[in-house]
Write an enzyme that holds these catalytic residues in place. Structure first.
Site, PDB file in Angstrom:
ATOM      1  N   ALA A  11      37.520  43.761  40.947  1.00 41.38           N
ATOM      2  CA  ALA A  11      37.212  43.509  42.350  1.00 41.38           C
ATOM      3  C   ALA A  11      37.933  44.296  43.379  1.00 41.38           C
ATOM      4  O   ALA A  11      37.440  44.484  44.413  1.00 41.38           O
ATOM      5  CB  ALA A  11      37.234  42.109  42.480  1.00 41.38           C
ATOM      6  N   SER A  12      39.002  44.881  43.079  1.00 43.93           N
ATOM      7  CA  SER A  12      39.945  45.517  44.258  1.00 43.93           C
ATOM      8  C   SER A  12      40.079  47.004  43.543  1.00 43.93           C
ATOM      9  O   SER A  12      40.325  47.762  44.355  1.00 43.93           O
ATOM     10  CB  SER A  12      41.160  45.095  44.279  1.00 43.93           C
ATOM     11  N   SER A  13      39.782  47.482  42.324  1.00 43.22           N
ATOM     12  CA  SER A  13      39.983  48.994  41.951  1.00 43.22           C
ATOM     13  C   SER A  13      39.230  49.150  40.749  1.00 43.22           C
ATOM     14  O   SER A  13      38.724  48.200  39.999  1.00 43.22           O
ATOM     15  CB  SER A  13      41.379  49.256  41.748  1.00 43.22           C
ATOM     16  N   GLY A  14      38.993  50.454  40.417  1.00 34.88           N
ATOM     17  CA  GLY A  14      38.221  51.061  39.255  1.00 34.88           C
ATOM     18  C   GLY A  14      39.007  52.017  38.648  1.00 34.88           C
ATOM     19  O   GLY A  14      39.707  52.794  39.561  1.00 34.88           O
ATOM     20  N   HIS A 234      31.211  42.352  30.080  1.00 33.85           N
ATOM     21  CA  HIS A 234      31.950  41.483  30.896  1.00 33.85           C
ATOM     22  C   HIS A 234      33.524  41.626  30.688  1.00 33.85           C
ATOM     23  O   HIS A 234      34.077  41.596  29.357  1.00 33.85           O
ATOM     24  CB  HIS A 234      31.660  40.092  30.665  1.00 33.85           C
ATOM     25  N   ASP A 235      34.442  41.893  31.817  1.00 32.43           N
ATOM     26  CA  ASP A 235      35.674  42.230  31.654  1.00 32.43           C
ATOM     27  C   ASP A 235      36.557  41.357  30.884  1.00 32.43           C
ATOM     28  O   ASP A 235      37.619  41.617  30.108  1.00 32.43           O
ATOM     29  CB  ASP A 235      36.323  42.616  32.901  1.00 32.43           C
ATOM     30  N   THR A 236      36.245  39.945  31.084  1.00 31.47           N
ATOM     31  CA  THR A 236      37.065  39.068  30.092  1.00 31.47           C
ATOM     32  C   THR A 236      36.538  39.048  28.585  1.00 31.47           C
ATOM     33  O   THR A 236      37.606  38.922  27.914  1.00 31.47           O
ATOM     34  CB  THR A 236      36.692  37.373  30.710  1.00 31.47           C
ATOM     35  N   ASN A 294      38.173  28.507  34.109  1.00 32.44           N
ATOM     36  CA  ASN A 294      38.334  29.466  34.920  1.00 32.44           C
ATOM     37  C   ASN A 294      39.342  28.904  35.964  1.00 32.44           C
ATOM     38  O   ASN A 294      39.262  27.749  36.361  1.00 32.44           O
ATOM     39  CB  ASN A 294      37.092  29.799  35.749  1.00 32.44           C
ATOM     40  N   GLN A 302      47.425  38.378  45.102  1.00 35.64           N
ATOM     41  CA  GLN A 302      46.665  39.759  45.623  1.00 35.64           C
ATOM     42  C   GLN A 302      46.560  39.630  46.988  1.00 35.64           C
ATOM     43  O   GLN A 302      46.744  40.334  47.947  1.00 35.64           O
ATOM     44  CB  GLN A 302      45.322  39.712  44.813  1.00 35.64           C
TER      45      GLN A 302
END
Length: 477
Positions: A11-14, A234-236, A294, A302
């Protein structure tokens, strides 16, 4: 030597991470990093998907500059958000971010069409207002009529680079549209949404080949020869795959913007108790199920860091938190008010004011409030996980960026009363990489891949401290 590149976007970086196996260990090196965020665009908060494509191209160009002429590549991102494409395969509009407020009343409105417990029986997915089901329920009808294809974010990225359209299963399961019995799209839910199954490309397993990079589509970039592979997108799902757990009786926390606490199982838990506890059954790699909860996670700290103009790093905030008294506030960190407040610090303070508690004021006090209550939430949910799964958990693996927080790790060990194994912090990227390696037979089994993770990365162990456990017991009482 075969080269692998994980494209891991949060959500904040790649970033793009190069990886290979040397001396039977996984080696990793960051090639390129870029920022990411949603912003208000018209009526909605949207992701700039074209910017992400450009940054991936920049990263692949740097890979070529560093001598990588040929590589395998996989994409992983956050879940639930989607791109709508017209009959020419063109993007209709930038994808709307799941934190947008458009779905605030979607759950209650959908409930008029179907009871939520019935929805859970069908899909096994927890009720979250931002799930794709609810996003589509409130989607503009004209956009739905115009759309021929729906692609989740990593699948859209894969399509841009290869021209191939697929729907990767681990990510698709988070949409709350797949039926656990039929293992495909639920017709009743699609009927409620007024969409056809034809809008979704074929479902594919992680570990399958997507296609090769269409270089001529990007003539201004000097790119390597790339074969794209479908990973657990999915990152998780990638983070859990990259968790160095072996055997039974272990749980995990994938600690990032969200904290996902759960078990890797072989079957769905669709009980009423699981539904009422808002646990989810997401599909994992190797035909597993991620039965998890979750938790709002590091998003809170953050936002605090952002509001302080990043004057303090996350590590500094944790160190500062250790200098102030513990457990001065008790907050429900999963309260929807913390999902996307205008000002996280003010929202935390407002919560404490409304509940007649000591109001945290300094950065150290605010950080302490967050870490204390994250650990308390972990402890509470671990007990609930044991109850729902009927398993006695003996070890807790914490992976992801949050695994670097020594204070939170020790608090979690103290509250849960079990050993905490922290690391690797790059579990999502590692999961992405080992899925690629499994796809081309670098490992002969998932067990061997996880053993290689254990052998390749430094892990840190935290034992529960009896004195602190006793103090915490008194607090809870």
């Amino acid at each position: 030597m075969k080269k692998f590149i994980a494209v891991d976007i949060g959500a904040s970086s790649g970033r793009l991470i190069e990886s290979y196996i040397e001396n039977r260990k996984i080696q990793m090196k960051e090639l390129y990093r870029f920022k990411n965020n949603f912003s208000l665009n018209g009526k909605y908060e949207r992701w700039d998907i074209e910017y992400l494509v450009e940054e991936i191209l920049n990263g692949l160009t740097i890979a070529k500059d560093k001598g990588i002429t040929e590589a395998f590549v996989g994409f992983d991102t956050w879940a639930v958000d989607y791109c709508l494409l017209d009959n020419q395969g063109k993007l209709i509009s930038q994808p709307i971010a799941y934190r947008d407020t458009r779905t605030e009343s979607a759950v209650s409105e959908f409930q008029r069409k179907m009871d939520l417990d019935k929805l859970y029986e069908k899909t096994g997915i927890q009720i979250q207002s931002f799930n794709t089901l609810f996003q589509l329920f409130v989607e503009e009808k004209e956009k739905i009529k115009q759309a021929k294809t729906l692609l989740l974010i990593p699948d859209y990225l894969g399509y841009v680079f290869t021209g191939k359209m697929v729907t990767e299963k681990t990510n698709a399961s988070t949409m709350q549209l797949l039926n656990t019995k039929t293992r495909t799209w639920d017709k009743k839910l699609l009927d409620i949404l007024g969409i056809s199954e034809k809008i979704f490309p074929p479902l594919v397993d992680p570990g399958s080949i997507l296609g090769t990079l269409i270089k001529e589509k990007f003539p201004t970039y000097d790119l390597p020869d790339v074969t794209f592979l479908n990973v657990a997108s999915h990152d998780t799902a990638s983070a859990v795959l990259g968790t160095p757990g072996n055997g039974k009786n272990w749980a995990y926390i994938s600690s990032g913007t969200w904290s996902l606490l759960g078990l890797e199982t072989e079957s769905f838990n669709l009980t009423k108790e699981a539904f009422l506890s808002n646990y989810t059954n997401e599909w994992g790699a190797n035909n597993t199920v991620r039965f998890l909860k979750n938790i709002m996670g590091m998003w809170l700290i953050q936002e605090v860091a952002r509001l302080q103009d990043y004057q303090y790093s996350y590590i500094q905030l944790a160190e500062m938190a250790e200098t102030v008294p513990s457990f001065q506030q008790f907050i429900d960190i999963n309260d929807p008010r913390f999902l996307n407040p205008k000002n996280m610090i003010q929202e935390l303070q407002k919560y404490c004011r409304e509940t007649n508690q000591i109001i945290p004021k300094t950065p150290a006090e605010i950080a302490r409030c967050i870490f204390d209550n994250l650990a308390l939430c972990y402890g509470k949910e671990l007990k609930q996980l044991e109850k729902l799964s009927k398993e006695k958990i003996q070890k807790l693996h914490i992976v992801g960026g949050g695994s670097n927080n020594q204070l939170l790790n020790q608090l979690t060990a103290d509250i849960t009363g079990i050993e905490v194994v922290a690391g690797p912090s790059e579990a999502t990227t590692i999961g992405n990489i080992i899925m690629q390696m499994l796809a081309i037979k670098e490992f002969d089994s998932f067990k061997a891949a996880r053993q290689c993770v254990q052998d390749s990365f430094v892990l840190h162990f935290y034992q529960p401290q009896a004195i602190r456990q006793k103090a915490l017991k008194n607090i809870n009482e």
